[in-house]
Write a protein that holds these residues in place. Structure first.
Motif, PDB file in Angstrom:
ATOM      1  N   CYS A   1       0.836  -1.203   0.000  1.00  0.00           N
ATOM      2  CA  CYS A   1       0.000   0.000   0.000  1.00  0.00           C
ATOM      3  C   CYS A   1       0.872   1.255   0.000  1.00  0.00           C
ATOM      4  O   CYS A   1       1.745   1.417   0.858  1.00  0.00           O
ATOM      5  CB  CYS A   1      -0.899   0.010   1.226  1.00  0.00           C
ATOM      6  SG  CYS A   1      -1.940   1.493   1.325  1.00  0.00           S
ATOM      7  N   PRO A   2       0.648   2.183  -0.933  1.00  0.00           N
ATOM      8  CA  PRO A   2       1.449   3.414  -0.968  1.00  0.00           C
ATOM      9  C   PRO A   2       1.269   4.297   0.261  1.00  0.00           C
ATOM     10  O   PRO A   2       2.075   5.192   0.488  1.00  0.00           O
ATOM     11  CB  PRO A   2       0.938   4.121  -2.234  1.00  0.00           C
ATOM     12  CG  PRO A   2       0.375   3.031  -3.079  1.00  0.00           C
ATOM     13  CD  PRO A   2      -0.234   2.072  -2.105  1.00  0.00           C
ATOM     14  N   PHE A   3       0.248   4.047   1.077  1.00  0.00           N
ATOM     15  CA  PHE A   3       0.036   4.873   2.258  1.00  0.00           C
ATOM     16  C   PHE A   3       0.762   4.361   3.492  1.00  0.00           C
ATOM     17  O   PHE A   3       0.560   4.872   4.593  1.00  0.00           O
ATOM     18  CB  PHE A   3      -1.463   5.022   2.530  1.00  0.00           C
ATOM     19  CG  PHE A   3      -2.155   5.884   1.516  1.00  0.00           C
ATOM     20  CD1 PHE A   3      -1.937   7.247   1.474  1.00  0.00           C
ATOM     21  CD2 PHE A   3      -2.994   5.329   0.570  1.00  0.00           C
ATOM     22  CE1 PHE A   3      -2.551   8.044   0.513  1.00  0.00           C
ATOM     23  CE2 PHE A   3      -3.618   6.114  -0.388  1.00  0.00           C
ATOM     24  CZ  PHE A   3      -3.390   7.480  -0.413  1.00  0.00           C
ATOM     25  N   HIS A   4       1.610   3.344   3.323  1.00  0.00           N
ATOM     26  CA  HIS A   4       2.476   2.934   4.430  1.00  0.00           C
ATOM     27  C   HIS A   4       3.382   4.093   4.828  1.00  0.00           C
ATOM     28  O   HIS A   4       3.864   4.853   3.979  1.00  0.00           O
ATOM     29  CB  HIS A   4       3.379   1.763   4.007  1.00  0.00           C
ATOM     30  CG  HIS A   4       2.681   0.452   3.928  1.00  0.00           C
ATOM     31  ND1 HIS A   4       1.501   0.174   4.574  1.00  0.00           N
ATOM     32  CD2 HIS A   4       3.026  -0.696   3.271  1.00  0.00           C
ATOM     33  CE1 HIS A   4       1.137  -1.076   4.318  1.00  0.00           C
ATOM     34  NE2 HIS A   4       2.041  -1.618   3.534  1.00  0.00           N
ATOM     35  N   GLY A   5       3.663   4.197   6.125  1.00  0.00           N
ATOM     36  CA  GLY A   5       4.692   5.101   6.591  1.00  0.00           C
ATOM     37  C   GLY A   5       6.036   4.390   6.603  1.00  0.00           C
ATOM     38  O   GLY A   5       6.120   3.166   6.398  1.00  0.00           O
ATOM     39  N   ASN A   6       7.099   5.134   6.848  1.00  0.00           N
ATOM     40  CA  ASN A   6       8.432   4.534   6.860  1.00  0.00           C
ATOM     41  C   ASN A   6       8.555   3.417   7.887  1.00  0.00           C
ATOM     42  O   ASN A   6       9.264   2.431   7.666  1.00  0.00           O
ATOM     43  CB  ASN A   6       9.488   5.605   7.120  1.00  0.00           C
ATOM     44  CG  ASN A   6       9.759   6.447   5.894  1.00  0.00           C
ATOM     45  OD1 ASN A   6       9.433   6.059   4.772  1.00  0.00           O
ATOM     46  ND2 ASN A   6      10.354   7.619   6.090  1.00  0.00           N
ATOM     47  N   ALA A   7       7.886   3.568   9.038  1.00  0.00           N
ATOM     48  CA  ALA A   7       7.962   2.535  10.068  1.00  0.00           C
ATOM     49  C   ALA A   7       7.407   1.209   9.545  1.00  0.00           C
ATOM     50  O   ALA A   7       7.946   0.137   9.838  1.00  0.00           O
ATOM     51  CB  ALA A   7       7.195   2.980  11.313  1.00  0.00           C
ATOM     52  N   GLN A   8       6.331   1.280   8.754  1.00  0.00           N
ATOM     53  CA  GLN A   8       5.752   0.057   8.196  1.00  0.00           C
ATOM     54  C   GLN A   8       6.652  -0.546   7.125  1.00  0.00           C
ATOM     55  O   GLN A   8       6.808  -1.766   7.054  1.00  0.00           O
ATOM     56  CB  GLN A   8       4.364   0.371   7.632  1.00  0.00           C
ATOM     57  CG  GLN A   8       3.345   0.719   8.714  1.00  0.00           C
ATOM     58  CD  GLN A   8       2.176   1.517   8.166  1.00  0.00           C
ATOM     59  OE1 GLN A   8       2.334   2.649   7.698  1.00  0.00           O
ATOM     60  NE2 GLN A   8       0.996   0.943   8.203  1.00  0.00           N
ATOM     61  N   TRP A   9       7.248   0.318   6.300  1.00  0.00           N
ATOM     62  CA  TRP A   9       8.182  -0.202   5.295  1.00  0.00           C
ATOM     63  C   TRP A   9       9.376  -0.877   5.980  1.00  0.00           C
ATOM     64  O   TRP A   9       9.798  -1.950   5.559  1.00  0.00           O
ATOM     65  CB  TRP A   9       8.675   0.920   4.384  1.00  0.00           C
ATOM     66  CG  TRP A   9       7.662   1.463   3.415  1.00  0.00           C
ATOM     67  CD1 TRP A   9       7.279   2.762   3.254  1.00  0.00           C
ATOM     68  CD2 TRP A   9       6.919   0.712   2.429  1.00  0.00           C
ATOM     69  NE1 TRP A   9       6.342   2.879   2.252  1.00  0.00           N
ATOM     70  CE2 TRP A   9       6.104   1.641   1.723  1.00  0.00           C
ATOM     71  CE3 TRP A   9       6.864  -0.637   2.076  1.00  0.00           C
ATOM     72  CZ2 TRP A   9       5.251   1.250   0.697  1.00  0.00           C
ATOM     73  CZ3 TRP A   9       6.013  -1.025   1.052  1.00  0.00           C
ATOM     74  CH2 TRP A   9       5.220  -0.094   0.380  1.00  0.00           C
ATOM     75  N   ARG A  10       9.908  -0.254   7.032  1.00  0.00           N
ATOM     76  CA  ARG A  10      11.041  -0.858   7.743  1.00  0.00           C
ATOM     77  C   ARG A  10      10.654  -2.189   8.376  1.00  0.00           C
ATOM     78  O   ARG A  10      11.436  -3.147   8.375  1.00  0.00           O
ATOM     79  CB  ARG A  10      11.572   0.082   8.825  1.00  0.00           C
ATOM     80  CG  ARG A  10      12.312   1.289   8.317  1.00  0.00           C
ATOM     81  CD  ARG A  10      13.132   1.944   9.429  1.00  0.00           C
ATOM     82  NE  ARG A  10      12.321   2.316  10.576  1.00  0.00           N
ATOM     83  CZ  ARG A  10      11.681   3.478  10.712  1.00  0.00           C
ATOM     84  NH1 ARG A  10      11.759   4.383   9.736  1.00  0.00           N
ATOM     85  NH2 ARG A  10      10.980   3.748  11.793  1.00  0.00           N
ATOM     86  N   SER A  11       9.440  -2.231   8.922  1.00  0.00           N
ATOM     87  CA  SER A  11       8.988  -3.465   9.560  1.00  0.00           C
ATOM     88  C   SER A  11       8.932  -4.608   8.556  1.00  0.00           C
ATOM     89  O   SER A  11       9.356  -5.730   8.856  1.00  0.00           O
ATOM     90  CB  SER A  11       7.603  -3.241  10.184  1.00  0.00           C
ATOM     91  OG  SER A  11       7.112  -4.439  10.759  1.00  0.00           O
ATOM     92  N   ILE A  12       8.419  -4.332   7.366  1.00  0.00           N
ATOM     93  CA  ILE A  12       8.377  -5.367   6.326  1.00  0.00           C
ATOM     94  C   ILE A  12       9.793  -5.780   5.952  1.00  0.00           C
ATOM     95  O   ILE A  12      10.122  -6.972   5.881  1.00  0.00           O
ATOM     96  CB  ILE A  12       7.621  -4.861   5.079  1.00  0.00           C
ATOM     97  CG1 ILE A  12       6.156  -4.565   5.418  1.00  0.00           C
ATOM     98  CG2 ILE A  12       7.704  -5.893   3.943  1.00  0.00           C
ATOM     99  CD1 ILE A  12       5.401  -3.853   4.303  1.00  0.00           C
ATOM    100  N   ARG A  13      10.657  -4.797   5.727  1.00  0.00           N
ATOM    101  CA  ARG A  13      12.040  -5.088   5.314  1.00  0.00           C
ATOM    102  C   ARG A  13      12.793  -5.906   6.363  1.00  0.00           C
ATOM    103  O   ARG A  13      13.482  -6.885   6.029  1.00  0.00           O
ATOM    104  CB  ARG A  13      12.773  -3.786   5.049  1.00  0.00           C
ATOM    105  CG  ARG A  13      14.215  -3.967   4.566  1.00  0.00           C
ATOM    106  CD  ARG A  13      14.998  -2.672   4.679  1.00  0.00           C
ATOM    107  NE  ARG A  13      15.112  -2.245   6.081  1.00  0.00           N
ATOM    108  CZ  ARG A  13      15.587  -1.069   6.458  1.00  0.00           C
ATOM    109  NH1 ARG A  13      15.974  -0.184   5.555  1.00  0.00           N
ATOM    110  NH2 ARG A  13      15.666  -0.761   7.740  1.00  0.00           N
ATOM    111  N   ASP A  14      12.665  -5.514   7.628  1.00  0.00           N
ATOM    112  CA  ASP A  14      13.480  -6.106   8.680  1.00  0.00           C
ATOM    113  C   ASP A  14      12.903  -7.403   9.231  1.00  0.00           C
ATOM    114  O   ASP A  14      13.662  -8.280   9.668  1.00  0.00           O
ATOM    115  CB  ASP A  14      13.653  -5.104   9.835  1.00  0.00           C
ATOM    116  CG  ASP A  14      14.356  -3.828   9.396  1.00  0.00           C
ATOM    117  OD1 ASP A  14      15.012  -3.849   8.331  1.00  0.00           O
ATOM    118  OD2 ASP A  14      14.234  -2.809  10.108  1.00  0.00           O
ATOM    119  N   ALA A  15      11.567  -7.537   9.225  1.00  0.00           N
ATOM    120  CA  ALA A  15      10.952  -8.710   9.835  1.00  0.00           C
ATOM    121  C   ALA A  15      10.568  -9.789   8.830  1.00  0.00           C
ATOM    122  O   ALA A  15      10.407 -10.952   9.202  1.00  0.00           O
ATOM    123  CB  ALA A  15       9.705  -8.297  10.633  1.00  0.00           C
ATOM    124  N   SER A  16      10.428  -9.414   7.559  1.00  0.00           N
ATOM    125  CA  SER A  16       9.964 -10.381   6.565  1.00  0.00           C
ATOM    126  C   SER A  16      10.667 -10.139   5.228  1.00  0.00           C
ATOM    127  O   SER A  16      10.099  -9.534   4.310  1.00  0.00           O
ATOM    128  CB  SER A  16       8.444 -10.262   6.401  1.00  0.00           C
ATOM    129  OG  SER A  16       7.952 -11.255   5.535  1.00  0.00           O
TER     130      SER A  16
END
Length: 289
Positions: free
Chosen positions: A176-191
């Motif tokens: 979703c383009p409405f993710h914030g940076n924290a959500q993008w980092r969470s995806i990158r780092d956790a999955s």
């Protein structure tokens, strides 16, 4: 609302409906399975999963009509734009309405008799009361139990925590383009595998959706998932420099903007209160002008 109903704090609902875009984070599907197993089934509440297809696959299929996502556009003249948001209507509202008509016994295109309707509960809390709206069809009567109870988002979190559900994830498309940076980092780092998936998708939609390109409506610009309008694997999701922040001021209010950039818009991706209620600068997912 499902837990409140199952525990008898709210009246027992007949059904709970989950609109699946086909591209939710793995954590959302895992959590939904747990809710169904531990909360809904013991209370005898069926959880109905409805879908209009897989939004990721549809976007990349040249033979499929695609309801566009709100992508960030960089036009040829350097000006920013945004594609129209059609995904909520197509992948959430449409399948829910279809299922509701079936439950009433009047599948489309049958006419629903006047006075025949469902009472539909929408999970909007007092923090977002301005999003509470009436239904646009007569066969669905919207109610907002959390507002009626005077519950805020914090009240909901406290209640979920008391049930051992403090880790309830946000429901929204993985990309979703409405993710914030924290959500993008969470995806990158956790999955890492899901991160690779969204990075691949971000690259694939750079010149617009597949069907538009196949029919000669090539995007006259470039499309991105991140609001910085650079490839996702290069986007400044860890730290925003002063120069990058200054460049974003065209789009964001000074105080609220930084918080939104980090956390995303706080409202969940509900069919009836999508976080993406924005006016597009770019009219469509075809030609950027």
């Amino acid at each position: 609302m499902l837990a409140l109903s199952a525990k008898g704090i709210l009246p027992r609902v007949d059904y709970a409906i989950f609109a699946d875009t086909g591209w939710e984070p793995r954590a959302v599907y895992t959590h939904l399975d747990r809710l169904e197993r531990e909360i809904a089934e013991p209370a005898g509440i069926p959880v109905l999963r409805v879908t209009s297809g897989n939004i990721r696959k549809d976007a990349l299929d040249p033979d499929h009509r695609f309801a566009s996502m709100p992508l960030y556009i960089l036009n040829q003249d350097g000006k920013p734009g945004m594609t129209r948001r059609q995904c909520t209507g197509e992948y959430k509202i449409k399948p829910i309405k279809k299922k509701v008509r079936e439950l009433l016994g009047f599948p489309y295109p049958a006419r629903i008799p006047r006075g025949t309707f469902v009472e539909q509960w929408v999970g909007i809390s007092t923090d977002e009361f301005h999003r509470a709206k009436d239904s646009d069809v007569q066969y669905m009567l919207n109610r907002h139990p959390l507002i009626d109870m005077g519950w805020s988002r914090s009240d909901c979190i406290r209640y979920l925590t008391s049930l051992g559900l403090a880790d309830t994830p946000k429901s929204s498309c993985l990309g979703c383009p409405f993710h914030g940076n924290a959500q993008w980092r969470s995806i990158r780092d956790a999955s890492p595998d899901e991160w690779a998936d969204v990075v691949e998708f971000d690259a694939a939609i750079r010149k617009g959706n597949a069907r538009a390109n196949a029919t000669g409506k090539r995007l006259l610009g470039e499309a991105f998932l991140h609001r910085s309008r650079v490839p996702l694997d290069q986007a400044p999701i860890d730290h925003v420099t002063a120069a990058e922040w200054a460049a974003l001021q065209q789009e964001l209010d000074d105080e609220a903007g930084l918080e939104e950039l980090e956390d995303g818009v706080i409202d969940g991706c509900s069919p009836w209160a999508c976080r993406g209620e924005v006016e597009p600068i770019q009219d469509d997912f075809g030609l950027a002008t």
